[in-house]
Each structure stands twice: as structure tokens, then as C-alpha cells.
Motif scaffolding. Structure first.
Motif, PDB file in Angstrom:
ATOM      1  N   GLU A  99      35.090  61.408 -13.569  1.00  0.00           N
ATOM      2  CA  GLU A  99      35.911  62.514 -13.065  1.00  0.00           C
ATOM      3  C   GLU A  99      37.289  62.553 -13.718  1.00  0.00           C
ATOM      4  N   GLN A 100      37.538  61.631 -14.630  1.00  0.00           N
ATOM      5  CA  GLN A 100      38.822  61.546 -15.355  1.00  0.00           C
ATOM      6  C   GLN A 100      40.007  61.416 -14.387  1.00  0.00           C
ATOM      7  N   ILE A 101      39.791  60.615 -13.360  1.00  0.00           N
ATOM      8  CA  ILE A 101      40.856  60.356 -12.384  1.00  0.00           C
ATOM      9  C   ILE A 101      41.801  59.312 -12.963  1.00  0.00           C
ATOM     10  N   ARG A 102      43.075  59.607 -12.958  1.00  0.00           N
ATOM     11  CA  ARG A 102      44.065  58.758 -13.627  1.00  0.00           C
ATOM     12  C   ARG A 102      44.889  57.903 -12.671  1.00  0.00           C
ATOM     13  N   SER A 103      44.773  58.178 -11.384  1.00  0.00           N
ATOM     14  CA  SER A 103      45.520  57.370 -10.407  1.00  0.00           C
ATOM     15  C   SER A 103      44.751  57.361  -9.098  1.00  0.00           C
ATOM     16  N   MET A 104      44.765  56.202  -8.426  1.00  0.00           N
ATOM     17  CA  MET A 104      44.081  56.116  -7.130  1.00  0.00           C
ATOM     18  C   MET A 104      44.883  55.243  -6.178  1.00  0.00           C
ATOM     19  N   LEU A 105      44.774  55.586  -4.912  1.00  0.00           N
ATOM     20  CA  LEU A 105      45.271  54.741  -3.830  1.00  0.00           C
ATOM     21  C   LEU A 105      44.066  54.045  -3.225  1.00  0.00           C
ATOM     22  N   ILE A 106      44.122  52.728  -3.098  1.00  0.00           N
ATOM     23  CA  ILE A 106      42.984  51.970  -2.595  1.00  0.00           C
ATOM     24  C   ILE A 106      43.467  50.840  -1.708  1.00  0.00           C
ATOM     25  N   TYR A 107      42.676  50.494  -0.717  1.00  0.00           N
ATOM     26  CA  TYR A 107      43.040  49.421   0.194  1.00  0.00           C
ATOM     27  C   TYR A 107      42.776  48.053  -0.431  1.00  0.00           C
ATOM     28  N   VAL A 108      43.553  47.057   0.001  1.00  0.00           N
ATOM     29  CA  VAL A 108      43.291  45.666  -0.342  1.00  0.00           C
ATOM     30  C   VAL A 108      42.365  45.115   0.737  1.00  0.00           C
ATOM     31  N   PRO A 109      41.214  44.538   0.378  1.00  0.00           N
ATOM     32  CA  PRO A 109      40.216  44.163   1.388  1.00  0.00           C
ATOM     33  C   PRO A 109      40.718  43.124   2.378  1.00  0.00           C
ATOM     34  N   PHE A 110      40.238  43.253   3.610  1.00  0.00           N
ATOM     35  CA  PHE A 110      40.640  42.381   4.716  1.00  0.00           C
ATOM     36  C   PHE A 110      39.406  42.065   5.550  1.00  0.00           C
ATOM     37  N   ARG A 111      39.232  40.786   5.848  1.00  0.00           N
ATOM     38  CA  ARG A 111      38.096  40.323   6.653  1.00  0.00           C
ATOM     39  C   ARG A 111      36.774  40.827   6.073  1.00  0.00           C
ATOM     40  N   SER A 112      35.980  41.560   6.863  1.00  0.00           N
ATOM     41  CA  SER A 112      34.629  41.907   6.419  1.00  0.00           C
ATOM     42  C   SER A 112      34.553  43.210   5.640  1.00  0.00           C
TER      43      SER A 112
END
Length: 215
Positions: free
Chosen positions: A50-63
Motif C-alpha cells: 500500500e506504499q504506507i510510509r508511516s505507522m503508529l503501532i503498539y508495543v506488545p504487552f503481556r499476551s
């Protein structure tokens, strides 16, 4: 005060949260790693395609599904990675660029978050091209059940305000076991545009490409 329908919806969501938390938490460690890697591979292919150049993503926690392989693939592909920092006082988020893992420290709720002294928050009007969220349950119509804090609701409102011409792509990522027939949704709840699991990428709600009706 809640009316009868609101109380019924609250109870349905609470029951589903409890059940799905048990299901997600019961995934064995080896399977958790394997499924996370497969889902992250699908997510990376989607971002690049999709040629996405920036993303916001969570840092994993627990499960939660482990997103670290996806973050590292995004770095290799030249995609800017942003992660949220939770502010419990008003249940809002600030957004911070992440370029290496040692820029994180333990924050609210015990979650690893960006150290604002090393990575200041982006301006309030900054909008990434994609937002990849965790959840406890998803359905194939874009429904998502979060943790009840409303952090992503407020983020959605923020990204949708100010007459922005185009919002981000709103995606959920999780394990196939987390997909249910129907997530209880109120009429005011917005829906995902993309759902990513180890089984692949499902696009939905294409009419919401501007992000105004996505969650």
C-alpha cells in the motif's frame, strides 16, 4: 446514568473481554511466537504493498500479539515507526517516533513506552498513514473490542478533527482465535478498515478510506 440498552451493551462487552482474555492468554509460548511472526509478515507485505510510509503501532504487552518483528521489518523498509505513550490523567495518547528499542522505558500500566526525554511527542496535528491496534476481539465486519479505556476512541476523534482531508488507515492485528462472529458494537462505534491475523489481511469498510468512519 445508563439506560437499559447501554447497561446491556456494557455487560456484553465485559463478558466478551473476560472470555477473550482467557483465550488469548492460553496460547502456548511457542505458538504465540509462530503466529505473531506470520501475522507480522502479512502486515509488512500490506504496508509495503500500500506504499504506507508511516505507522503508529503498539508495543506488545503481556499476551498481545508480538509486533516487534513488524517494527523491525518496517525499519528495514524505511517506514517511519511511531508508538504511543498513554496519559492516564485524561486517557489520551501522545505519539513518538521510535528508531531503536532502547528509546523505550516502562510507562503507564507497566507498558513499554517512548521516553519523552529522548523522543519528544509529535505535534497534535501529526497524523500517520496507518494505525495498527491491539484488541481482545475482532469480527469480519470491522468490529473491534478494546480494553475499555477509550484511548483509541480519543485518538480517532483527534485524527478526525480539524477538517483533515484524509485520515490514517485503521487496522487491527491479532490471532485468529480472537476473531468472533460479532463484536458488540454501538451505533456510534466506528469500524476497522483492515484486520490482520496469521491467516492474512482482510480489507473492509472501503467506503471509509478517508478515515472518518474508521476506528
Amino acid at each position: 446514568m445508563m439506560n437499559g440498552e447501554q447497561e446491556r451493551m456494557r455487560q456484553l462487552k465485559a463478558q466478551l473481554r473476560a472470555r477473550m482474555s482467557r483465550i488469548r492468554g492460553s496460547i502456548p509460548p511457542e505458538r504465540h511466537v509462530s503466529l505473531s511472526g506470520r501475522a507480522c509478515g502479512h502486515a509488512a507485505a500490506w504496508l509495503i504493498g500500500e506504499q504506507i510510509r508511516s505507522m503508529l503501532i503498539y508495543v506488545p504487552f503481556r499476551s498481545e500479539l508480538d509486533t516487534k518483528p513488524l517494527v523491525e521489518e518496517a525499519w528495514r523498509a524505511g517506514i517511519d515507526v511511531y508508538v504511543p505513550r498513554c496519559l492516564p490523567e485524561d486517557r489520551s495518547m501522545t505519539i513518538h517516533l521510535l528508531q531503536q528499542w532502547d528509546e523505550l522505558k516502562t510507562g503507564a500500566y507497566g507498558i513499554m513506552e517512548p521516553d519523552p526525554r529522548r523522543r519528544p511527542a509529535e505535534a497534535d496535528d501529526f497524523v500517520p498513514e496507518a494505525v495498527i491496534m491491539p484488541g481482545l476481539a475482532f469480527d469480519l465486519n470491522g468490529g473491534r473490542l478494546g480494553y475499555g479505556g477509550g484511548y483509541y476512541d480519543r485518538l480517532h476523534e483527534r485524527f478526525s478533527s480539524g477538517g483533515k482531508r484524509r485520515g490514517p488507515r485503521w487496522a487491527g492485528i491479532g490471532f485468529g482465535e480472537q476473531v468472533v462472529e460479532q463484536v458488540p458494537m454501538e451505533t456510534t462505534d466506528a469500524r476497522l478498515q483492515v484486520l490482520i491475523t496469521e491467516q492474512g489481511v482482510r480489507k473492509m469498510n472501503g467506503e471509509a478510506e478517508d478515515g472518518t468512519d474508521a476506528f
